[in-house]
Design a protein around this motif. Structure first.
Motif, mmCIF file in Angstrom:
data_model
loop_
_atom_site.group_PDB
_atom_site.id
_atom_site.type_symbol
_atom_site.label_atom_id
_atom_site.label_comp_id
_atom_site.label_asym_id
_atom_site.label_seq_id
_atom_site.Cartn_x
_atom_site.Cartn_y
_atom_site.Cartn_z
ATOM 1 N N ASN A 85 0.837 -1.218 -0.097
ATOM 2 C CA ASN A 85 -0.137 -0.010 0.008
ATOM 3 C C ASN A 85 1.082 1.182 0.031
ATOM 4 O O ASN A 85 1.921 1.078 0.426
ATOM 5 C CB ASN A 85 -0.999 -0.153 1.326
ATOM 6 N N ARG A 86 0.179 2.633 -0.602
ATOM 7 C CA ARG A 86 0.890 3.717 -0.681
ATOM 8 C C ARG A 86 0.509 4.615 0.469
ATOM 9 O O ARG A 86 -0.666 4.548 0.843
ATOM 10 C CB ARG A 86 0.910 4.196 -1.923
ATOM 11 N N TYR A 87 1.360 5.381 0.989
ATOM 12 C CA TYR A 87 0.998 6.302 2.048
ATOM 13 C C TYR A 87 1.844 7.516 1.722
ATOM 14 O O TYR A 87 2.949 7.427 0.869
ATOM 15 C CB TYR A 87 1.568 5.844 3.380
ATOM 16 N N GLY A 88 1.001 8.709 1.947
ATOM 17 C CA GLY A 88 1.815 9.932 1.857
ATOM 18 C C GLY A 88 1.184 11.038 2.956
ATOM 19 O O GLY A 88 0.113 10.961 3.278
ATOM 20 N N THR A 89 1.906 12.124 2.824
ATOM 21 C CA THR A 89 1.542 13.196 3.755
ATOM 22 C C THR A 89 1.335 14.278 2.884
ATOM 23 O O THR A 89 1.855 14.927 1.965
ATOM 24 C CB THR A 89 2.734 13.644 4.750
ATOM 25 N N PRO A 90 -0.190 15.126 2.818
ATOM 26 C CA PRO A 90 -0.563 16.160 2.221
ATOM 27 C C PRO A 90 0.403 17.410 2.395
ATOM 28 O O PRO A 90 0.599 17.795 3.968
ATOM 29 C CB PRO A 90 -1.810 16.338 2.562
ATOM 30 N N ARG A 91 1.008 18.010 1.729
ATOM 31 C CA ARG A 91 1.732 19.147 1.976
ATOM 32 C C ARG A 91 1.287 20.384 2.419
ATOM 33 O O ARG A 91 2.084 21.007 3.103
ATOM 34 C CB ARG A 91 2.538 19.405 0.413
#
Length: 196
Positions: A85-91
């Protein structure tokens, strides 16, 4: 504060550590007892676990939505975790948080922390560590949210992640959730360096 005092900047805390160490649980404890702390909500392509709410625990998005965020440059960091799975932090919210004067924290995986260090080296990077390797394995198996193959993959990931402790500025040992949360909040109260 007098009119001539500059607004207080709080230091951004970047919390990372091995899988199943309790990052989400510690972040929830901070949220529960310290509503003044801003905590970033990550986006992920994984399905919600029982009890998780969209926009509270994560923003649950499709692969296509994740691709669009990445292509627009709207993610501060992103990673594929556990090979699935992919995870990310909104900038946007992260760029605004430290200047607001409110304590702020990112709770992310090790890959994400490394990316954030490249763009925000002024943040304080905190490694959340289990009391022991055996306790980490017990927590992972005990939560019962993964299949046997997912648990094996996460355990292997955790072994690699534990070796990254030296990359961090501070280590907090998660013996007990409330104590770990309070230690994090205390670290947030130190004024951040003014880089303007």
């Amino acid at each position: 504060m007098s009119e001539i005092d500059p607004p207080r900047r709080s230091r951004l805390i970047v919390l990372a550590g091995p899988t199943a160490v309790g990052k989400g649980t510690v972040a929830a404890e901070v949220r529960r007892h310290h509503p003044e702390v801003w905590i970033s909500v990550s986006v992920t392509t994984r399905k919600p676990r029982p009890g998780e709410e969209n926009g509270v625990h994560y923003w649950f998005v499709s692969d296509e939505e994740f691709d669009a965020l990445a292509e627009r440059g709207d993610l501060l960091e992103s990673a594929v975790v556990h090979g699935v799975n992919r995870y990310g932090t909104p900038r946007g919210p992260v760029d605004l948080a430290p200047a607001s004067g409110h304590p702020a924290m990112l709770e992310i995986d090790l890959q994400g922390a490394r990316q954030v260090r490249e763009t925000m080296p002024e943040a304080l990077f905190v490694f959340l560590k289990p009391p022991s390797r055996e306790e980490l394995e017990r927590r992972l198996v005990g939560r019962g949210t993964e299949t046997a193959s997912e648990r094996a993959r996460r355990l292997e990931t955790a072994r690699v992640e534990l070796a990254a402790e030296s990359e961090f500025d501070v280590t907090v040992v998660n013996h007990e959730v409330h104590a770990a949360a309070e230690e994090l909040v205390a670290l947030m109260m130190v004024d951040a360096p003014d880089l303007s």
